[in-house]
Design a protein around this motif. Structure first.
Motif, mmCIF file in Angstrom:
data_model
loop_
_atom_site.group_PDB
_atom_site.id
_atom_site.type_symbol
_atom_site.label_atom_id
_atom_site.label_comp_id
_atom_site.label_asym_id
_atom_site.label_seq_id
_atom_site.Cartn_x
_atom_site.Cartn_y
_atom_site.Cartn_z
ATOM 1 N N LEU A 49 -23.235 -17.749 5.985
ATOM 2 C CA LEU A 49 -21.881 -17.577 6.035
ATOM 3 C C LEU A 49 -21.023 -18.157 4.886
ATOM 4 C CD1 LEU A 49 -21.301 -17.274 9.794
ATOM 5 C CD2 LEU A 49 -21.608 -15.486 8.292
ATOM 6 N N LYS A 50 -20.118 -17.428 4.613
ATOM 7 C CA LYS A 50 -19.208 -18.045 3.677
ATOM 8 C C LYS A 50 -17.665 -18.274 4.273
ATOM 9 C CE LYS A 50 -21.441 -15.415 0.357
ATOM 10 N NZ LYS A 50 -21.486 -13.879 -0.182
ATOM 11 N N LYS A 51 -16.723 -18.791 3.720
ATOM 12 C CA LYS A 51 -15.585 -19.201 4.187
ATOM 13 C C LYS A 51 -14.437 -17.811 4.116
ATOM 14 C CE LYS A 51 -14.680 -23.932 3.467
ATOM 15 N NZ LYS A 51 -13.846 -24.976 2.980
ATOM 16 N N THR A 52 -15.056 -17.085 3.158
ATOM 17 C CA THR A 52 -14.251 -15.742 3.108
ATOM 18 C C THR A 52 -14.678 -14.621 4.094
ATOM 19 O OG1 THR A 52 -15.765 -15.228 1.278
ATOM 20 C CG2 THR A 52 -13.711 -16.199 0.758
ATOM 21 N N ASP A 53 -15.858 -14.781 4.895
ATOM 22 C CA ASP A 53 -16.172 -13.627 5.798
ATOM 23 C C ASP A 53 -15.412 -13.490 6.869
ATOM 24 O OD1 ASP A 53 -18.516 -13.420 4.171
ATOM 25 O OD2 ASP A 53 -19.842 -14.735 5.340
ATOM 26 N N SER A 54 -15.398 -12.425 7.289
ATOM 27 C CA SER A 54 -14.469 -11.769 8.523
ATOM 28 C C SER A 54 -14.796 -12.757 9.897
ATOM 29 C CB SER A 54 -14.652 -10.514 8.689
ATOM 30 O OG SER A 54 -15.778 -10.140 9.274
#
Length: 84
Positions: A49-54
Motif C-alpha cells: 500500500l501507498k499513502k496515496t491509495d484510496s
C-alpha cells in the motif's frame, strides 16, 4: 589349615557355577527433536500500500490481511501441536 581348605572349597563352588543371564527392560523417556515443517511468512496484503491509495483500497487490504493472519496463525498452531 582346615580354614584354608574350607575357603578353597567355597571358591571352587563359586567358580563352577555359571552366571545367571537375564534380560531386564528399562523404559527411559528419550527426547526426540521436532521435525515440524518450516512455516513461511506470507506477503501481507498491506505491504504494497501507498499513502496515496484510496481509503476503500486500504480497508480492503486490511480485511484481506486479517484473513491472511488468521490462516497463518492456524498453520503456526498446527506446527507447534506437531511437536507436542
Amino acid at each position: 589349615m582346615a580354614g584354608i581348605c574350607a575357603f578353597a572349597l567355597v571358591l571352587t563352588g563359586c567358580a563352577a557355577r555359571e552366571p545367571e543371564v537375564r534380560t531386564v527392560r528399562v523404559e527411559v523417556p528419550v527426547q526426540v527433536p521436532c521435525r515440524a515443517p518450516v512455516v513461511s511468512v506470507p506477503a501481507w496484503a498491506t505491504g504494497s500500500l501507498k499513502k496515496t491509495d484510496s481509503l476503500e483500497l486500504k480497508v480492503r487490504a486490511l480485511l484481506a490481511e486479517r484473513r491472511q493472519r488468521m490462516g497463518y496463525e492456524r498453520v503456526l498452531v498446527a506446527a507447534v501441536a506437531a511437536c507436542q
